[in-house]
Structure formats: C-alpha cells, structure tokens
Design a protein around this motif. Structure first.
Motif, PDB file in Angstrom:
ATOM      1  N   LEU A 188       0.811  -1.211   0.000  1.00  0.00           N
ATOM      2  CA  LEU A 188       0.000   0.000   0.000  1.00  0.00           C
ATOM      3  C   LEU A 188       0.847   1.264   0.000  1.00  0.00           C
ATOM      4  CD1 LEU A 188      -2.829  -0.906   2.550  1.00  0.00           C
ATOM      5  CD2 LEU A 188      -3.133  -0.422   0.114  1.00  0.00           C
ATOM      6  N   THR A 189       1.937   1.242   0.747  1.00  0.00           N
ATOM      7  CA  THR A 189       2.754   2.450   0.910  1.00  0.00           C
ATOM      8  C   THR A 189       3.879   2.562  -0.109  1.00  0.00           C
ATOM      9  OG1 THR A 189       4.146   1.304   2.534  1.00  0.00           O
ATOM     10  CG2 THR A 189       2.292   2.587   3.378  1.00  0.00           C
ATOM     11  N   GLY A 190       4.085   1.507  -0.920  1.00  0.00           N
ATOM     12  CA  GLY A 190       5.191   1.550  -1.878  1.00  0.00           C
ATOM     13  C   GLY A 190       6.532   1.342  -1.225  1.00  0.00           C
ATOM     14  N   THR A 191       6.552   0.678  -0.079  1.00  0.00           N
ATOM     15  CA  THR A 191       7.806   0.351   0.605  1.00  0.00           C
ATOM     16  C   THR A 191       7.982  -1.162   0.579  1.00  0.00           C
ATOM     17  OG1 THR A 191       6.859   0.045   2.819  1.00  0.00           O
ATOM     18  CG2 THR A 191       7.404   2.310   2.156  1.00  0.00           C
ATOM     19  N   GLY A 192       9.099  -1.633   1.094  1.00  0.00           N
ATOM     20  CA  GLY A 192       9.326  -3.074   1.155  1.00  0.00           C
ATOM     21  C   GLY A 192       8.922  -3.682   2.476  1.00  0.00           C
ATOM     22  N   GLY A 193       8.479  -2.847   3.421  1.00  0.00           N
ATOM     23  CA  GLY A 193       8.016  -3.342   4.704  1.00  0.00           C
ATOM     24  C   GLY A 193       9.077  -3.427   5.778  1.00  0.00           C
ATOM     25  N   GLY A 194      10.324  -3.141   5.447  1.00  0.00           N
ATOM     26  CA  GLY A 194      11.380  -3.215   6.446  1.00  0.00           C
ATOM     27  C   GLY A 194      11.215  -2.204   7.560  1.00  0.00           C
ATOM     28  N   ILE A 195      10.622  -1.044   7.242  1.00  0.00           N
ATOM     29  CA  ILE A 195      10.407  -0.030   8.275  1.00  0.00           C
ATOM     30  C   ILE A 195       9.364  -0.476   9.291  1.00  0.00           C
ATOM     31  CG2 ILE A 195      11.162   1.970   6.953  1.00  0.00           C
ATOM     32  CD1 ILE A 195       8.259   2.484   6.232  1.00  0.00           C
ATOM     33  N   PHE A 196       8.575  -1.504   8.930  1.00  0.00           N
ATOM     34  CA  PHE A 196       7.657  -2.114   9.895  1.00  0.00           C
ATOM     35  C   PHE A 196       8.298  -3.320  10.574  1.00  0.00           C
ATOM     36  CE2 PHE A 196       4.986  -0.698   6.231  1.00  0.00           C
ATOM     37  CZ  PHE A 196       4.444   0.430   6.816  1.00  0.00           C
ATOM     38  N   LEU A 197       9.003  -4.137   9.802  1.00  0.00           N
ATOM     39  CA  LEU A 197       9.541  -5.390  10.340  1.00  0.00           C
ATOM     40  C   LEU A 197      10.673  -5.161  11.332  1.00  0.00           C
ATOM     41  CD1 LEU A 197       9.654  -8.466  10.400  1.00  0.00           C
ATOM     42  CD2 LEU A 197      11.176  -8.385   8.406  1.00  0.00           C
ATOM     43  N   THR A 198      11.611  -4.285  11.004  1.00  0.00           N
ATOM     44  CA  THR A 198      12.746  -4.074  11.899  1.00  0.00           C
ATOM     45  C   THR A 198      12.319  -3.584  13.282  1.00  0.00           C
ATOM     46  OG1 THR A 198      14.165  -3.577  10.005  1.00  0.00           O
ATOM     47  CG2 THR A 198      14.995  -2.972  12.160  1.00  0.00           C
ATOM     48  N   PRO A 199      11.445  -2.565  13.382  1.00  0.00           N
ATOM     49  CA  PRO A 199      10.982  -2.182  14.720  1.00  0.00           C
ATOM     50  C   PRO A 199      10.306  -3.333  15.461  1.00  0.00           C
ATOM     51  CG  PRO A 199      10.413  -0.501  13.131  1.00  0.00           C
ATOM     52  CD  PRO A 199      10.925  -1.660  12.346  1.00  0.00           C
TER      53      PRO A 199
ATOM     54  N   SER B  94       9.169  -5.859  -2.246  1.00  0.00           N
ATOM     55  CA  SER B  94       9.254  -4.788  -3.236  1.00  0.00           C
ATOM     56  C   SER B  94       9.012  -5.341  -4.637  1.00  0.00           C
ATOM     57  CB  SER B  94      10.628  -4.107  -3.166  1.00  0.00           C
ATOM     58  OG  SER B  94      10.796  -3.434  -1.950  1.00  0.00           O
ATOM     59  N   ILE B  95       9.558  -6.515  -4.914  1.00  0.00           N
ATOM     60  CA  ILE B  95       9.312  -7.156  -6.214  1.00  0.00           C
ATOM     61  C   ILE B  95       7.825  -7.457  -6.375  1.00  0.00           C
ATOM     62  CG2 ILE B  95       9.723  -9.225  -7.599  1.00  0.00           C
ATOM     63  CD1 ILE B  95      12.544  -9.318  -6.378  1.00  0.00           C
ATOM     64  N   SER B  96       7.228  -8.033  -5.332  1.00  0.00           N
ATOM     65  CA  SER B  96       5.801  -8.356  -5.384  1.00  0.00           C
ATOM     66  C   SER B  96       4.947  -7.097  -5.509  1.00  0.00           C
ATOM     67  CB  SER B  96       5.411  -9.141  -4.126  1.00  0.00           C
ATOM     68  OG  SER B  96       4.046  -9.499  -4.145  1.00  0.00           O
ATOM     69  N   GLY B  97       5.284  -6.066  -4.722  1.00  0.00           N
ATOM     70  CA  GLY B  97       4.534  -4.816  -4.783  1.00  0.00           C
ATOM     71  C   GLY B  97       4.646  -4.134  -6.131  1.00  0.00           C
TER      72      GLY B  97
END
Length: 245
Positions: free
Chosen positions: A145-156, A181-184
């Motif tokens: 949704l945000t155009g990110t790879g999700g690391g900013i959610f996973l690492t925290p 990111s590839i999937s998104g």
C-alpha cells in the motif's frame, strides 16, 4: 523534469540510500519523502520507490549475508504470507490525501523506532511460526500500500519485541524488503502498466549510496548514530506530509 531538479533529487536519493542501507533498509520511505517534497505525483512515486528499493535491497541482502548476519529460520515465516499480500497492496492505488497521511504516519512510526533504545541488542525469544506468518501478512499488505518493502515495519517489530539482534534484524529486513518490493512492483505494474522513465538516474544514485551504506552498516558502523540521524529526518518529512495532506 528540469535537469537541475533531477540532479538534486538524485543527490538526496544517494544520501537516503546510504543512511538506510547502513541499518539494513532499502530506503523506500525516504525516497517517498524526497519525491513527495519535490511535488511528484503519488502515481509515479510508488513504482519509482519500489524500483529503487529492489536495487538497494539486493545489495543490502548480499552484504549482510556475506557478513554472516542472515537467519533463514527467522526470515521465511515472515515472508511466506507477506509476498502475496504485498502484491495486493501494490495493486491498490489510494487517494492522494490518504496516501500522504498514511506515508506520513509510516515515517513517524519509523522515527519512533530509531529513537527507541538504540543501544539495546539482545534476544528475548524468537516468535512462534503462526505469529510470524500472520505478522508478515499484515506487514506485506502495508508494504504494498505504501510503496515500501516493509522493512520499516519489520525491523521495529523484531527489535522492540526482542525477536532478533540488530544485525540479524537488519539482514532479515533486507531480504524481506527485496521480496516484497518485487511483489509490490508487480502488483502496481499490473494496475498502472507503467514505470516512470526518470527513475534511471535515481537508480544509479541509489545503488551507489546503497552499496556504501550496506558495507559500512554490515561491517563497520554501530547503528545507534545512524538511527538517530534518520529519526530526525523522518520526523520532519513525516510531519510535513501529515500536516499538508
């Protein structure tokens, strides 16, 4: 786009890639902030950020794996459901004001993490597989949704719950970012059928910054100072996006 503006954006992308890659991230939230502040349309920001993410995350994954920090056992449960959910999130294009508020909140959450006990580096217990799989699905959807790879959610998540040490969390997030990111991007391309042409010079800048940052982050730097610097940048960018939505 004027060449001067493109050059300034590319320089900012290089700095963002270096800082993010040093802590195992690919920089999508930072790229989004840079391109949003440059008044680019969300329709071109999202795929551009994902392309840059794929390049930097590939480099970061390699560097942190070579340094011996990657754990397949920790990675795969989070990735299992996140990949299809990132495709779904990438396919969906949110209204502009919703996009800006959501991205602003994402940046502020990222900043909160980087301020959060940067010197703590121990493991309480690894998550159960059902918890990791379910968490990965939610994170994958937000990544798309945000155009990110999700690391900013996973690492925290990994660090605050003490599911992994800092370097292991960084290595896990790097590959998590890459696959999502590839999937998104595939999901976004299925919806829009386009990738902005101006992304090429930005890609070169991102790869240069990402290569340097991931090397120093995986082998030289303590993440504490980088986390605090990033937090300051993300607070400024996040507040601007939220308050001007």
């Amino acid at each position: 786009m004027p060449i001067e503006s493109l050059a300034l954006i590319a320089l900012a992308i290089l700095v963002v890639a270096f800082l993010y890659a040093s802590v195992g991230h690919a920089g999508a939230s930072g790229y989004i902030a840079v391109m949003s502040l440059a008044s680019l349309a969300p329709a071109v920001i999202k795929p551009s950020a994902l392309v840059l993410n794929i390049l930097v995350a590939s480099i970061g994954t390699w560097q942190f794996w070579r340094a011996g920090h990657f754990s397949w056992r920790l990675f795969w449960p989070f990735a299992l459901l996140s990949i299809p959910m990132a495709f779904v999130g990438g396919y969906i294009n949110l209204p502009t004001h919703v996009f800006k508020v959501l991205v602003g909140i994402v940046l502020l959450l990222s900043a909160a993490h980087f301020f959060w006990n940067p010197h703590v580096d121990d493991v309480r217990a690894e998550p159960s597989r059902p918890v990791a799989i379910a968490s990965g699905g939610v994170l994958g959807l937000f990544a798309g949704l945000t155009g990110t790879g999700g690391g900013i959610f996973l690492t925290p998540l990994l660090l605050i719950l003490r599911w992994a040490r800092t370097k292991t969390a960084a290595a896990t997030s790097a590959l998590f970012i890459l696959v999502n990111s590839i999937s998104g991007l595939l999901g976004n391309f299925s919806s829009t059928r386009q990738v902005p042409a101006f992304v090429l010079p930005l890609a070169i800048a991102a790869m240069a910054g990402g290569a340097a940052g991931s090397y120093f982050g995986s082998r030289r730097f303590s993440p504490a100072i980088i986390k605090r610097l990033l937090a300051t940048v993300l607070v400024i960018a996040g507040l601007k996006l939220v308050l001007t939505a």
